[in-house]
Design an enzyme around this catalytic site. Structure first.
Site, mmCIF file in Angstrom:
data_model
loop_
_atom_site.group_PDB
_atom_site.id
_atom_site.type_symbol
_atom_site.label_atom_id
_atom_site.label_comp_id
_atom_site.label_asym_id
_atom_site.label_seq_id
_atom_site.Cartn_x
_atom_site.Cartn_y
_atom_site.Cartn_z
ATOM 1 N N ASN A 186 -10.223 -0.711 0.135
ATOM 2 C CA ASN A 186 -8.777 -0.508 0.143
ATOM 3 C C ASN A 186 -8.224 -0.902 -1.228
ATOM 4 O O ASN A 186 -8.158 -2.084 -1.557
ATOM 5 C CB ASN A 186 -8.170 -1.370 1.260
ATOM 6 C CG ASN A 186 -6.666 -1.233 1.355
ATOM 7 O OD1 ASN A 186 -6.028 -0.667 0.474
ATOM 8 N ND2 ASN A 186 -6.101 -1.765 2.421
ATOM 9 N N HIS A 218 -3.697 6.941 2.875
ATOM 10 C CA HIS A 218 -4.049 5.678 2.241
ATOM 11 C C HIS A 218 -5.387 5.227 2.832
ATOM 12 O O HIS A 218 -5.584 5.253 4.042
ATOM 13 C CB HIS A 218 -2.953 4.649 2.522
ATOM 14 C CG HIS A 218 -3.376 3.249 2.249
ATOM 15 N ND1 HIS A 218 -3.996 2.891 1.074
ATOM 16 C CD2 HIS A 218 -3.299 2.113 2.998
ATOM 17 C CE1 HIS A 218 -4.277 1.594 1.106
ATOM 18 N NE2 HIS A 218 -3.875 1.109 2.270
ATOM 19 N N CYS A 260 0.822 -1.232 0.000
ATOM 20 C CA CYS A 260 0.000 0.000 0.000
ATOM 21 C C CYS A 260 0.847 1.270 0.000
ATOM 22 O O CYS A 260 0.322 2.363 -0.205
ATOM 23 C CB CYS A 260 -0.951 -0.002 1.197
ATOM 24 S SG CYS A 260 -1.968 -1.481 1.268
#
Ligand code: ACO
Length: 357
Positions: free
Chosen positions: A284, A254, A114
């Site tokens: 996500n 994020h 990520c």
């Protein structure tokens, strides 16, 4: 040598197929209430059969280049941040480079889960500020739906697919990326991983049987470390930029989990009103989440010229990092024509003048 690297173009692509929490209730033993209260996610996008990380990257890249008025053939570097590339190799960046026609560009992938987009941004900024390149196309893209075990309710409800891209260009103006910080802790790699399918545990009937090609995660451990690490990286990047938290206009974290985002804001004593959140619609999307959020923040007026923006991410590896930038926005005018275009214009003028009336 350029003084700064500045974002002059941005674009994103999200697959049209929407998977809601109600849809998931029909696939695994879960509820909309559980997913919403634990993660903030209401729906996510899922790539259709013909879509891959590279095809979504291409869509995002073309939009970003158009915004920057930069022709693909003038792009000098293509970096794709991804943990779900089309292939182990060739790099997804090479597939994108060929498809958009950026044939003079260098191309490679960055894999920091990520944190891949912030990592790619840091690399591109370094290469631009040191004078190696004049511009770079930085992409974060994922097709995590293909790495999910759709029988594992603890992971399959969390992730989504998509791509976001930014064009970075050299500038001597005092604008653009002001700091980047990157960190890692490989000793915790096993808490979030895809165990098989590469050189340590190549694909076999046994690895498939045991479901080792899917994402595995110790969610609670990830949660605790994510909040602390993102807050620490944010403070470090702000200090490196010579700013304080009060100077930050927008925090674009994020988008992993609304509770992680709120935890980071709380730890920093930063108001949630200044935090951009779109996790409810995308889940996500790992490396794609920050560039998609940048695009949506700009489109909804949350990002304006002169704003100080803080980006922060945490992901598998473990990896984490942050960046501080002053938002510039799109070029006001068109780019001057290239030498070839100028020559073609001169030729056209000559033909026009000698043509009999
Ligand atoms: N639906 C219903 N129940 C579920 C589901 C689900 N989808 N998933 C797990 N459960 C159950 C578990 O089986 C467990 O049941 P048990 O207690 O009977 O064993 C229980 O819910 C666990 O509940 P909680 O402990 O309350 O769950 P928690 O609050 O820890 O939330 C979550 C789990 C959402 C995964 C959380 O730990 C988390 O967000 N972690 C971060 C993970 C993450 O974001 N990873 C992304 C990659 S890294 C990054 O991007 C930062």
């Amino acid at each position: 040598m350029a003084k700064n690297a500045v974002i002059t173009g941005w674009g994103y692509y999200a697959p049209s197929r929407v998977l809601t929490n109600a849809d998931l209730e029909r696939i695994v033993d879960t509820t909309d209430e559980w997913i919403t209260s634990r993660t903030g996610i209401k729906e996510r996008r899922i790539a259709s059969d013909g879509e891959t990380t590279s095809t979504m990257s291409v869509r995002a890249a073309r939009a970003a280049l158009e915004k920057a008025h930069l022709r693909a053939q003038d792009v000098q570097l293509v970096i794709v941040g991804t943990a779900s590339p089309d292939y182990l190799f060739p790099a997804t960046a090479c597939l994108v480079q060929a498809e958009i026609g950026a044939m003079k560009a260098g191309a490679f992938d960055v894999e920091a889960a990520c944190t891949s987009f912030i990592s790619a941004l840091a690399i591109a900024r370094g290469l631009i500020v040191s004078g190696v390149y004049e511009n770079a196309l930085v992409i974060g893209a994922e097709t995590l739906s293909r790495l999910l075990n759709w029988k594992d309710r603890s992971t399959c409800v969390l992730f989504g697919d998509g791509a976001g891209a930014c064009v970075l260009e050299a500038t001597n103006a005092s604008v653009g990326i002001e700091s980047t910080v990157l960190h890692g802790d490989g000793s915790k790699g096993e808490l979030l991983m895809v165990p098989a399918g590469a050189s340590k545990l190549p694909a076999s009937a046994d690895t498939i049987e045991r479901g080792l090609h899917f994402i595995t995660m110790a969610g609670g451990e990830v949660f605790k470390l994510a909040v602390k690490s993102m807050a620490d990286a944010a403070e470090e990047a702000i200090a490196e930029a010579g700013l304080s938290l009060d100077d930050i206009d927008v925090l674009i974290p994020h988008q992993a989990n609304i509770r992680i985002i709120e935890g980071v804001a709380k730890r920093l004593h930063f108001p949630m009103e200044k935090v951009f959140v779109n996790i409810q619609r995308y889940g996500n999307t790992s490396a794609a989440s920050i560039p998609i959020a940048i695009c949506e923040a700009e489109a909804t007026g949350r990002l304006r010229r002169g704003d100080k923006v803080l980006l922060v991410a945490f992901g598998g590896g473990f990896t984490w990092g942050a960046a501080v930038l002053e938002w510039f926005g799109a070029h006001d005018g068109m780019r001057p024509p290239s030498p070839l275009e100028r020559a073609a214009q001169v030729l056209e003028d000559v033909v026009e003048r000698v043509r009999p009336a």
